[in-house]
Scaffold this motif. Structure first.
Motif, PDB file in Angstrom:
ATOM      1  N   MET A 116       0.789  -1.235   0.000  1.00 40.23           N
ATOM      2  CA  MET A 116       0.000   0.000   0.000  1.00 40.23           C
ATOM      3  C   MET A 116       0.816   1.277   0.000  1.00 40.23           C
ATOM      4  O   MET A 116       0.316   2.325  -0.346  1.00 40.23           O
ATOM      5  CB  MET A 116      -0.913   0.001   1.214  1.00 40.23           C
ATOM      6  N   GLY A 117       2.040   1.253   0.444  1.00 38.21           N
ATOM      7  CA  GLY A 117       2.837   2.468   0.480  1.00 38.21           C
ATOM      8  C   GLY A 117       2.499   3.348   1.667  1.00 38.21           C
ATOM      9  O   GLY A 117       1.828   2.941   2.615  1.00 38.21           O
ATOM     10  N   GLY A 165      -2.194   3.123   5.580  1.00 48.20           N
ATOM     11  CA  GLY A 165      -2.940   3.138   6.840  1.00 48.20           C
ATOM     12  C   GLY A 165      -4.219   3.952   6.750  1.00 48.20           C
ATOM     13  O   GLY A 165      -5.288   3.524   7.188  1.00 48.20           O
ATOM     14  N   GLY A 166      -4.119   5.136   6.158  1.00 45.25           N
ATOM     15  CA  GLY A 166      -5.304   5.984   5.987  1.00 45.25           C
ATOM     16  C   GLY A 166      -6.315   5.356   5.044  1.00 45.25           C
ATOM     17  O   GLY A 166      -7.529   5.442   5.267  1.00 45.25           O
ATOM     18  N   ALA A 167      -5.822   4.704   3.998  1.00 40.43           N
ATOM     19  CA  ALA A 167      -6.717   4.043   3.048  1.00 40.43           C
ATOM     20  C   ALA A 167      -7.469   2.895   3.709  1.00 40.43           C
ATOM     21  O   ALA A 167      -8.672   2.721   3.495  1.00 40.43           O
ATOM     22  CB  ALA A 167      -5.923   3.540   1.844  1.00 40.43           C
ATOM     23  N   LYS A 178     -15.967   5.148   4.783  1.00 37.19           N
ATOM     24  CA  LYS A 178     -15.831   6.432   4.098  1.00 37.19           C
ATOM     25  C   LYS A 178     -15.779   6.245   2.578  1.00 37.19           C
ATOM     26  O   LYS A 178     -16.247   7.082   1.821  1.00 37.19           O
ATOM     27  CB  LYS A 178     -14.581   7.152   4.591  1.00 37.19           C
ATOM     28  N   VAL A 179     -15.180   5.136   2.148  1.00 41.75           N
ATOM     29  CA  VAL A 179     -15.108   4.817   0.717  1.00 41.75           C
ATOM     30  C   VAL A 179     -15.430   3.343   0.505  1.00 41.75           C
ATOM     31  O   VAL A 179     -15.305   2.529   1.411  1.00 41.75           O
ATOM     32  CB  VAL A 179     -13.700   5.102   0.122  1.00 41.75           C
ATOM     33  N   ASN A 180     -15.866   3.014  -0.698  1.00 41.30           N
ATOM     34  CA  ASN A 180     -16.077   1.631  -1.110  1.00 41.30           C
ATOM     35  C   ASN A 180     -14.967   1.316  -2.102  1.00 41.30           C
ATOM     36  O   ASN A 180     -14.936   1.887  -3.179  1.00 41.30           O
ATOM     37  CB  ASN A 180     -17.437   1.474  -1.771  1.00 41.30           C
ATOM     38  N   PRO A 181     -14.032   0.440  -1.743  1.00 41.39           N
ATOM     39  CA  PRO A 181     -12.886   0.218  -2.616  1.00 41.39           C
ATOM     40  C   PRO A 181     -13.250  -0.350  -3.977  1.00 41.39           C
ATOM     41  O   PRO A 181     -12.612  -0.043  -4.965  1.00 41.39           O
ATOM     42  CB  PRO A 181     -12.017  -0.750  -1.826  1.00 41.39           C
TER      43      PRO A 181
END
Length: 70
Positions: free
Chosen positions: A28-29, A33-35, A43-46
Protein backbone atom coordinates in the motif's frame (compact mmCIF):
# COMPACT_ATOMS: atom_id res chain seq x y z
CA UNK A 1 -8.17 -9.40 9.18
CA UNK A 2 -5.93 -7.45 6.85
CA UNK A 3 -3.14 -9.06 4.85
CA UNK A 4 -0.43 -6.70 3.63
CA UNK A 5 1.98 -8.71 1.52
CA UNK A 6 3.22 -8.99 -2.03
CA UNK A 7 2.74 -12.59 -3.09
CA UNK A 8 0.25 -15.43 -2.97
CA UNK A 9 -0.46 -16.85 0.50
CA UNK A 10 -1.94 -20.26 1.30
CA UNK A 11 -4.88 -19.37 3.54
CA UNK A 12 -7.02 -22.51 3.40
CA UNK A 13 -5.55 -23.97 6.61
CA UNK A 14 -6.50 -21.02 8.83
CA UNK A 15 -8.93 -18.71 7.02
CA UNK A 16 -12.09 -20.19 8.56
CA UNK A 17 -10.69 -19.63 12.07
CA UNK A 18 -9.82 -16.00 11.37
CA UNK A 19 -12.17 -13.12 11.98
CA UNK A 20 -14.71 -13.31 9.11
CA UNK A 21 -13.78 -10.27 7.00
CA UNK A 22 -10.44 -10.76 5.27
CA UNK A 23 -8.93 -8.09 2.99
CA UNK A 24 -5.87 -8.49 0.84
CA UNK A 25 -4.25 -5.13 0.32
CA UNK A 26 -0.95 -5.86 -1.37
CA UNK A 27 1.74 -3.20 -1.03
CA UNK A 28 0.00 0.00 0.00
CA UNK A 29 2.84 2.47 0.48
CA UNK A 30 2.83 5.53 2.72
CA UNK A 31 -0.89 6.24 2.54
CA UNK A 32 -1.90 2.64 3.22
CA UNK A 33 -2.94 3.14 6.84
CA UNK A 34 -5.30 5.98 5.99
CA UNK A 35 -6.72 4.04 3.05
CA UNK A 36 -7.42 1.02 5.25
CA UNK A 37 -9.16 3.24 7.82
CA UNK A 38 -11.34 4.83 5.10
CA UNK A 39 -12.49 1.38 3.95
CA UNK A 40 -13.04 -0.06 7.44
CA UNK A 41 -15.08 2.94 8.61
CA UNK A 42 -17.14 3.11 5.42
CA UNK A 43 -15.83 6.43 4.10
CA UNK A 44 -15.11 4.82 0.72
CA UNK A 45 -16.08 1.63 -1.11
CA UNK A 46 -12.89 0.22 -2.62
CA UNK A 47 -14.73 -1.81 -5.28
CA UNK A 48 -11.35 -2.95 -6.54
CA UNK A 49 -10.74 -5.55 -9.16
CA UNK A 50 -8.27 -8.38 -8.76
CA UNK A 51 -5.43 -7.80 -11.18
CA UNK A 52 -4.08 -11.29 -10.74
CA UNK A 53 -5.56 -14.78 -10.60
CA UNK A 54 -4.48 -17.18 -7.88
CA UNK A 55 -4.88 -20.93 -8.35
CA UNK A 56 -6.45 -23.03 -5.61
CA UNK A 57 -3.87 -25.76 -6.16
CA UNK A 58 -0.70 -26.23 -8.22
CA UNK A 59 -2.56 -28.59 -10.57
CA UNK A 60 -4.65 -25.57 -11.68
CA UNK A 61 -1.57 -24.00 -13.30
CA UNK A 62 0.39 -24.92 -16.42
CA UNK A 63 3.50 -25.20 -14.24
CA UNK A 64 2.18 -28.31 -12.45
CA UNK A 65 3.67 -30.57 -15.13
CA UNK A 66 7.21 -29.61 -14.07
CA UNK A 67 6.63 -28.89 -10.38
CA UNK A 68 8.67 -29.14 -8.19
CA UNK A 69 11.31 -29.78 -10.85
CA UNK A 70 14.30 -32.03 -10.76
Amino acid sequence: MILNNSSAVAMSDWLEEAWPPCSRLWMMGQAGGGAIADVIFGKVNPSGKLAETFPIKVADTPAHINFPGG
